[in-house]
Enzyme design. Structure first.
Site, mmCIF file in Angstrom:
data_model
loop_
_atom_site.group_PDB
_atom_site.id
_atom_site.type_symbol
_atom_site.label_atom_id
_atom_site.label_comp_id
_atom_site.label_asym_id
_atom_site.label_seq_id
_atom_site.Cartn_x
_atom_site.Cartn_y
_atom_site.Cartn_z
ATOM 1 N N SER A 1 -9.731 1.690 2.980
ATOM 2 C CA SER A 1 -8.862 2.503 2.177
ATOM 3 C C SER A 1 -7.843 1.717 1.355
ATOM 4 C CB SER A 1 -8.107 3.489 3.073
ATOM 5 O OG SER A 1 -7.249 2.807 3.963
ATOM 6 N N SER B 1 -9.869 -0.937 6.941
ATOM 7 C CA SER B 1 -9.322 -0.716 5.611
ATOM 8 C C SER B 1 -8.687 -1.921 4.949
ATOM 9 C CB SER B 1 -8.278 0.391 5.658
ATOM 10 O OG SER B 1 -8.925 1.618 5.669
ATOM 11 N N LYS C 1 0.856 -1.189 0.000
ATOM 12 C CA LYS C 1 0.000 0.000 0.000
ATOM 13 C C LYS C 1 0.894 1.240 0.000
ATOM 14 C CE LYS C 1 -3.863 1.890 2.782
ATOM 15 N NZ LYS C 1 -4.726 1.643 3.955
HETATM 16 N N1 GLN Z 1 -12.946 3.783 6.650
HETATM 17 C C1 GLN Z 1 -12.298 4.024 7.875
HETATM 18 C C2 GLN Z 1 -11.818 5.449 7.938
HETATM 19 O O1 GLN Z 1 -12.014 6.130 6.995
HETATM 20 C C3 GLN Z 1 -11.182 3.059 8.061
HETATM 21 C C4 GLN Z 1 -9.932 3.499 7.443
HETATM 22 C C5 GLN Z 1 -8.762 2.593 7.706
HETATM 23 O O2 GLN Z 1 -8.911 1.509 8.277
HETATM 24 N N2 GLN Z 1 -7.582 3.088 7.364
HETATM 25 O O3 GLN Z 1 -11.281 5.898 8.900
#
Ligand code: GLN
Length: 477
Positions: free
Chosen positions: A149, A173, A74
């Protein structure tokens, strides 16, 4: 093809095929599926050169444990000498000056990092639409989101662009995009994998984890990247997870699930039906499955978003146009350097969170919001951990629905935040959780079933996951 490490190692060791040709195969697939927008950069020549070196090691019998593994990372994980941007313009053209511990450990075992993967800016999002590189498309249908994400990581593994991928999971994410793309996604226990070299979003929630096609691969990678690290004092010194997995299918498990999750009106009807069907199957197999009350469901999302935005506002203060990345060309003094660089560099969602986080930390509101949310977090954690005194696992859906159309939710942050309803609990509590591609919706899309385990119980979580997936395979055979 080249679905798992084990299968790939067999053909490599038999001399049938070289790692160089496997790298070329993946690079071709990345090229063919460019429209997915999963990779933001491919390490073309470098990966081939490395493959040639590892091919020599294979011949000499000196190759590392992960020789043959072609993995993507990532774009918020540092790899020395390579760009890293967290999909943000504020880190446009920034090059890592050191490697994340997990990357160093992978490379030391001869895994090849083939490129960096698209994601939501600084990991903030549930659809990969908040990326400076544009959205990642779902490999099942390119009109749909891949999830976020870590959408690039999920899509790349699902579409066969690499064998496995690293992502990060602050509130879902890894598991949410894994659910949307039909692959395995593991968020380890907080403190299992070093966060050194992970661009921080919310440090008491962030954890690096794995996307893979098989549980065995997930275990193999986890056993390499986990463990003590002088650069991250939150890493546990508990023994690293076992690999290969020791399956003990004879032992029957005690599994809990939350009525409030299954009765939640946001949960897709078919996901609910298939979830209930899973419960029946588990019972038929001799496991005990029990519904228990979870009184905190309505506090999960507010508590998570209060605390993560607070931590984000602090973590992201380092991007000031002086230390790193983008500096505004229009700045005239120190203050305008800060203001203009941050204004030009950050995207809308990141700005929203910095503002929210700064607000909840501000002197007049700290007690009303931030410290209260900390207390709620402790209550949720204590309650959840007490469940593991009686149960081995908690079973829950990963996502309320399947992948949704690009653009459908991007204008309503609250609707988007509700995507995380089933995933944030594991991060609030620091426990390990995995999404398994066990669901198939009548709309043709995959969805995940999630298992949460007790702190540091990755071995148990992974072996039971393997059992569930094997069972499904036999059913479909
Ligand atoms: N969707 C969640 C957020 O926007 C989780 C994001 C993540 O796990 N990095 O914070």
């Amino acid at each position: 093809m080249f679905h798992s490490i084990e299968e790939t190692r067999k053909v490599i060791l038999s001399g049938e095929i070289t790692i160089e040709s496997i790298v070329k195969h993946f690079q071709q697939s990345i090229h063919d599926k460019k429209s997915l927008n999963a990779f933001v950069e491919v390490f073309e020549q470098e990966a081939i050169t490395l493959a040639q070196e590892i091919d020599v090691k294979i011949k000499n019998g000196t190759a590392g444990k992960l020789a043959g593994l072609i993995i993507g990372i990532k774009d918020n994980i540092c790899y020395k000498g390579h760009k890293v941007s967290a999909a943000s313009n504020i880190l446009n053209n920034y090059t890592s000056i050191y490697s994340a511990t997990c990357v160093e450990r992978l490379v030391a075992e001869d895994a090849i990092i083939i490129g960096r993967l698209n994601c939501d800016e600084f990991g903030m999002g549930s659809s990969n639409e908040n990326s400076a590189f544009g959205p990642v498309k779902n490999p099942f249908n390119e009109k749909l989101v891949a999830g976020g994400s870590s959408g690039g990581s999920a899509a790349a593994v699902a579409a066969g662009l690499c064998m496995a991928a690293l992502g990060s999971d602050t509130g879902g994410s890894i598991r949410q995009p894994a659910s949307f793309c039909g692959v395995i996604g593991l968020k380890p226990t907080y403190g299992r994998v070093s966060r050194h070299g992970l661009l921080a979003y919310a440090s008491s929630f962030d954890q690096i984890g794995i996307f893979s096609n098989t549980v065995e691969d997930c275990a193999a990678i986890l056993s390499v990247i986990s463990g003590k690290d002088a650069f991250d004092s939150t890493v546990s010194s508990e023994p690293q997870p076992n690999f290969p997995l020791k399956l003990d299918v004879s032992e029957k498990k005690k599994i809990a699930y939350f009525k409030e999750y299954i009765e939640n009106e946001g949960l897709d009807y078919e996901i609910k039906e298939q979830f209930n069907q899973k419960i029946k199957e588990l019972k038929a197999d001799g496991h005990s499955v029990e519904a228990i009350d979870f009184p905190f469901i309505k506090y999960l999302i507010p508590c998570y978003y209060l605390l993560t935005t607070a931590e984000a506002s602090s973590n992201l203060s380092r991007y000031d146009g002086v230390h790193y990345g983008h500096r505004s060309a229009n700045a005239t003094d120190l203050e305008s350097t800060y203001i203009l660089s941050r204004n030009e560099g950050f995207g809308a969602e990141v700005k929203r969170r910095i503002l929210l986080g700064t607000f909840v930390l501000s002197a007049g509101y700290y007690d009303a919001y931030y410290s209260k949310a900390q207390k709620v977090r402790r209550m949720i954690r204590d309650f959840t951990l007490s469940i593991f005194e009686k149960f081995d696992f908690i079973l829950l859906p990963t996502t309320p629905g399947t992948a949704f159309p690009i653009g459908e939710k991007s204008n309503d942050p609250l609707v988007m935040y509700l995507e995380d309803i089933f995933t944030v609990q594991a991060n609030l509590c620091g426990i390990p959780a995995i999404s398994l591609p066990l669901g198939k919706h009548s709309n043709g899309l995959p969805f995940g079933i999630q298992l949460m385990g007790n702190l540091m119980k990755e071995n148990e979580l992974l072996s039971f996951s393997e059992e569930l997936l094997k069972r499904e395979e036999n059913l479909n055979a």
